[in-house]
Design an enzyme around this catalytic site. Structure first.
Site, PDB file in Angstrom:
ATOM      1  N   CYS A 124      26.076  -2.104  14.404  1.00  0.00           N
ATOM      2  CA  CYS A 124      27.156  -2.416  13.752  1.00  0.00           C
ATOM      3  C   CYS A 124      27.289  -2.961  13.420  1.00  0.00           C
ATOM      4  CB  CYS A 124      28.027  -0.884  13.822  1.00  0.00           C
ATOM      5  SG  CYS A 124      28.266  -0.978  15.296  1.00  0.00           S
ATOM      6  N   ARG A 163      20.841   0.854  26.167  1.00  0.00           N
ATOM      7  CA  ARG A 163      22.768   0.329  27.128  1.00  0.00           C
ATOM      8  C   ARG A 163      22.443   0.736  28.271  1.00  0.00           C
ATOM      9  NH1 ARG A 163      26.065   4.476  22.629  1.00  0.00           N
ATOM     10  NH2 ARG A 163      25.657   3.213  20.909  1.00  0.00           N
ATOM     11  N   GLN A 201      19.527   5.202  16.984  1.00  0.00           N
ATOM     12  CA  GLN A 201      20.082   6.504  16.600  1.00  0.00           C
ATOM     13  C   GLN A 201      19.534   6.410  14.867  1.00  0.00           C
ATOM     14  OE1 GLN A 201      23.457   3.543  17.526  1.00  0.00           O
ATOM     15  NE2 GLN A 201      24.613   5.153  18.237  1.00  0.00           N
ATOM     16  N   ASP A 256      21.924   5.921  12.816  1.00  0.00           N
ATOM     17  CA  ASP A 256      22.950   5.223  12.002  1.00  0.00           C
ATOM     18  C   ASP A 256      22.663   4.586  10.622  1.00  0.00           C
ATOM     19  OD1 ASP A 256      25.448   3.955  12.988  1.00  0.00           O
ATOM     20  OD2 ASP A 256      24.119   2.436  14.158  1.00  0.00           O
ATOM     21  N   HIS A 316      26.525   2.409   8.268  1.00  0.00           N
ATOM     22  CA  HIS A 316      28.015   1.967   7.979  1.00  0.00           C
ATOM     23  C   HIS A 316      27.630   1.874   6.912  1.00  0.00           C
ATOM     24  CE1 HIS A 316      26.387   1.150  11.951  1.00  0.00           C
ATOM     25  NE2 HIS A 316      27.555   1.378  12.508  1.00  0.00           N
ATOM     26  N   LYS A 327      37.985   9.152  15.428  1.00  0.00           N
ATOM     27  CA  LYS A 327      36.542   9.936  15.231  1.00  0.00           C
ATOM     28  C   LYS A 327      36.777  10.813  14.852  1.00  0.00           C
ATOM     29  CE  LYS A 327      33.850  10.299  19.380  1.00  0.00           C
ATOM     30  NZ  LYS A 327      33.233   9.903  20.426  1.00  0.00           N
ATOM     31  N   HIS A 379      31.520   4.542  10.687  1.00  0.00           N
ATOM     32  CA  HIS A 379      29.991   4.625  11.104  1.00  0.00           C
ATOM     33  C   HIS A 379      29.876   6.118  11.299  1.00  0.00           C
ATOM     34  CE1 HIS A 379      31.027   0.551  14.156  1.00  0.00           C
ATOM     35  NE2 HIS A 379      32.176   0.745  12.936  1.00  0.00           N
TER      36      HIS A 379
END
Length: 659
Positions: A354, A383, A401, A403, A405, A486, A532
């Site tokens: 992000c 991570r 991911q 991912d 946004h 979320k 997200h």
RNA sequence: GCCCCUGUAGCUCAGUUGGUCAGAGCAACCGCCUUGUAAGCGGUAGGUCGUCGGUUCGAAUCCGACCGGGGGCUCCA
């Protein structure tokens, strides 16, 4: 003595009855061995519970959820009794029922060995066979303290109960609960006491009412779940209302083990975790790689159609970025430690995409006309998971991911969430998952940033979007990330296990920290809202879920090898290679098995590799310009003209059906 | 990170109380066989027994540390 008026309830009916004083629940609903406890005015009680005027009594059978839990709880007690008989020094922790079973924690000098476990199992069998009665006894706190003087953990529980009356109700457990302290005595047939334990109950009437149980494994667990507390030895077991029900559960476990993606990944040559690279970091082999590619390609296509913009960002960044985003405050221990470069400049591997996407948004002035602006990336993040939690592809240290946004105005937010949820669910369905429920994770006040109002608005918006989907909505209080609430999509797989898949999170915080702005129609500068979202969560994890869901037998569109040509003899290789060329020209992943194995062996190999279509050809087929299908289920279809065979394969792939 | 279990050829596993115990099957490779729906036959090659230390006359076998893996706690996509 006056009679009592009570109501006997069952799912089917309610009946008023008059019974004498002193009547127990068992007198009213007992008799059937499957009835293990009673629900009196909505509260579970022992069958020995004495009824009062006006009570509503309901039988609880051992094959319904509450009844099973009681059977399991009682099994946990039998375990504890067995442990203290065989290991008198053992101190008791807690022993609740859990999903599919129970556990009990013990403080012992030496951890239990597998031999200890089977000895305990035997001892438990003996106790069950003996038919000891569970007898409830109300005690005062002082009496409890005196009786349990040798049980430090139980004393601690009594203290917890005494100290915090009703303040939060948070520490309620199965040992102590409600308004009074109770001890359960296990009484032998002659009435003598075999054992006792501080417990809220209720319990089955006698140990005989535990029809099936099995000790499963041992593990360590922190007392009351905190790393600061001593570690106890936990024994896990399962217990059921019948031997058959238990057998079914054990079969389910065996099936789950067969589907384990780590096992299938090796068997099907899809991926591996080379020691040389490090824990939690996977490499995808060609066959896993092609599945992944197909998954990604399809996802890209769908995102393109839905109007997403594609971006790319680096894996590494100066620490400043994560100071701005707040990750170094909130998430530092989940990040790989920094590398120091250029006179102390700290670079970090990114744990999330992000902040990078925010920089793209901020790269130039933005107009309200551009919103909503969805930025999408297959972004690989790293991570630093604690060594004990890394697990196959589902919990890795490096993963990618899918991912995105979405930057939008507050007014657009609700509609965006709505469309997003529909998009997510439809895409998941395309990959073959179709049984979902939604989970709404709300603020954890200990671990969050932002104002109450912002959280409330965000949470409510998410809730409304979720409710439109006509799916079950479950609450997960305090489960949100630090920057916003979320929704997650939970999917059930082929054998009924649920997996957390997609997450959609609202974020009022990062736009603030990054000072994101757009220019509104009236010329003012406004702050966008950020959504997200990841559909797969991580590609690796989604890959693992699909692998287990399909037990390795992917539908043709995902199968790494879609067709294997199997010649009856070497003479038919050229014929099949010609068929294969026709398939390949249409984009089908096809191989011809030219090894010098016999045809039967080639079938076995293709079968073990779970190839959706085997195409065989010998003299008979070749003479007719045909091939013979063999499917994964062993069925065959002979003499199919080549053009028809090609069409059949293509059709299955294009429609993304399972075969 | 903590506790327990575990680590022998690419894979699955044998290796008795430390002393020809470095083995088997599958896979791989080389031959023979030419075959109609889940393993044809024969042969060859392949391991400093996770790594590093220690105990011992001698260690795959005992001890320690570290690195993997598994099951949990905790955490989470």
């Amino acid at each position: 003595m006056p009679d009592l008026r009570i109501t006997v309830a069952s799912p089917a009916e309610r009946a008023e009855r008059e019974v004498p004083q002193g009547t127990t629940a068992a007198d009213v609903v007992g008799g059937d061995r499957a009835v293990v406890v009673a629900r009196v005015n909505g509260v579970l009680r022992d069958l020995t519970h004495v009824l009062a005027d006006g009570d509503v009594v309901e039988a609880v059978r051992n094959d319904e959820p509450d009844g099973r839990a009681v059977v399991r709880h009682s099994a946990a007690h039998v375990l504890a009794q067995a442990v203290q008989e065989l290991h008198p020094e053992a101190k008791l922790g807690i022993g609740p029922p859990i999903e599919n079973g129970f556990y009990y924690d013990f403080d012992v000098d030496k951890p239990f060995t597998p031999e200890d476990l089977s000895a305990l199992d035997k001892k438990m069998q003996a106790i069950v066979k003996e038919g000891q009665a569970f007898a409830r006894r109300v005690v005062t706190e002082d009496e409890a303290r005196a009786e349990l003087a040798d049980e430090p953990y139980k004393l601690e529980l009594i203290g917890l109960k005494g100290g915090s009356d009703g303040s939060s109700g948070g520490e309620e457990s199965v040992e102590v609960g409600g308004g009074e302290l109770t001890i359960y005595d296990n009484l032998r047939r002659d009435g003598s006491r075999a054992w006792r334990d501080l417990c809220r109950g209720p319990h089955v009437p006698t140990t005989r009412a535990i029809p099936a149980f099995k000790l499963m494994r041992t593990a360590a667990a922190y007392w009351r779940g905190s790393e600061k507390n001593p570690q106890l030895q936990r024994v896990y077991g399962t217990a059921w209302e019948s031997k058959d029900a238990q057998k079914e559960y054990l079969n389910f476990l065996a099936e789950a083990e067969k589907r384990d993606h780590r096992r299938l990944g090796a068997e099907l040559d899809l991926f591996s975790f080379p020691d040389e690279i490090g824990s939690g970091l996977a490499v995808f082999h060609p066959k896993g790689g092609v599945i992944r590619k197909v998954m990604e390609d399809y996802s890209r296509r769908r995102h393109e159609e839905a109007g997403y913009e594609f971006v790319n960002t680096p894996h590494l960044t100066k620490g400043k970025l994560f100071e701005v985003s707040g990750h170094l405050d909130w998430y530092a221990e989940g990040m790989y430690p920094p590398m120091e470069l250029d006179e102390g400049q700290r670079y970090y591997m990114k744990p999330m995409n992000c902040p990078m996407h925010n920089l793209i948004f901020r790269a130039r002035g933005r107009s309200y006309r551009e919103l909503p602006l969805p930025l999408f990336e297959f972004g690989t993040v790293y991570r630093y998971e604690k060594s004990g939690v890394v697990q196959g592809l589902t919990r890795a240290r490096g993963f990618t991911q899918d991912d995105a946004h979405i930057y939008c105005t507050r007014e657009q937010m609700a509609e965006q969430l709505d469309r997003l949820l529909t998009f997510v669910l439809n895409l998941l369905r395309d990959y073959g998952l179709d049984d979902f429920y939604l989970e709404l994770s709300t603020r954890d006040p200990e671990k969050s940033v932002g104002t109450d109002e912002a959280w409330e608005e965000a949470t409510e918006t998410l809730r409304q979007a979720a409710q439109k989907q006509s799916l079950e909505l479950v609450l997960d209080p305090g489960g949100a990330a630090f920057y916003g609430p979320k929704i997650s999509v939970q999917a059930k797989d082929a054998i009924g296990r649920t997996w957390q898949m997609s997450t959609i999170q609202l974020d009022f915080n990062l736009p603030e920290r990054f000072e994101l702005e757009y220019q509104a129609a009236d010329g003012t500068r406004q702050r966008p809202v950020m959504i997200h979202r990841a559909l797969f969560g991580s590609i690796e994890r989604f890959f693992a879920v699909l692998l287990e869901h399909y037990a390795g037998a992917f539908p043709p569109w995902l199968a790494p090898v879609q067709v294997v040509g199997i010649p009856i003899t070497d003479a038919h290789v050229p014929y099949l290679q010609d068929v294969a060329a026709q398939l390949r020209a249409r984009g089908i992943r096809v191989e011809v098995d030219t090894s010098d194995d016999r045809m039967q062996k080639k079938i076995r190999n293709a079968q073990k590799q779970k190839v959706p279509f085997m195409l065989l050809a010998g003299d008979e087929d070749a003479a007719k310009g045909a091939v013979s299908f063999r499917y994964r289920n062993g069925e065959q279809k002979n003499g199919v003209p080549v053009a028809d065979a090609v069409a059949e394969v293509l059709d299955a792939v294009e429609r993304r059906v399972q075969v």
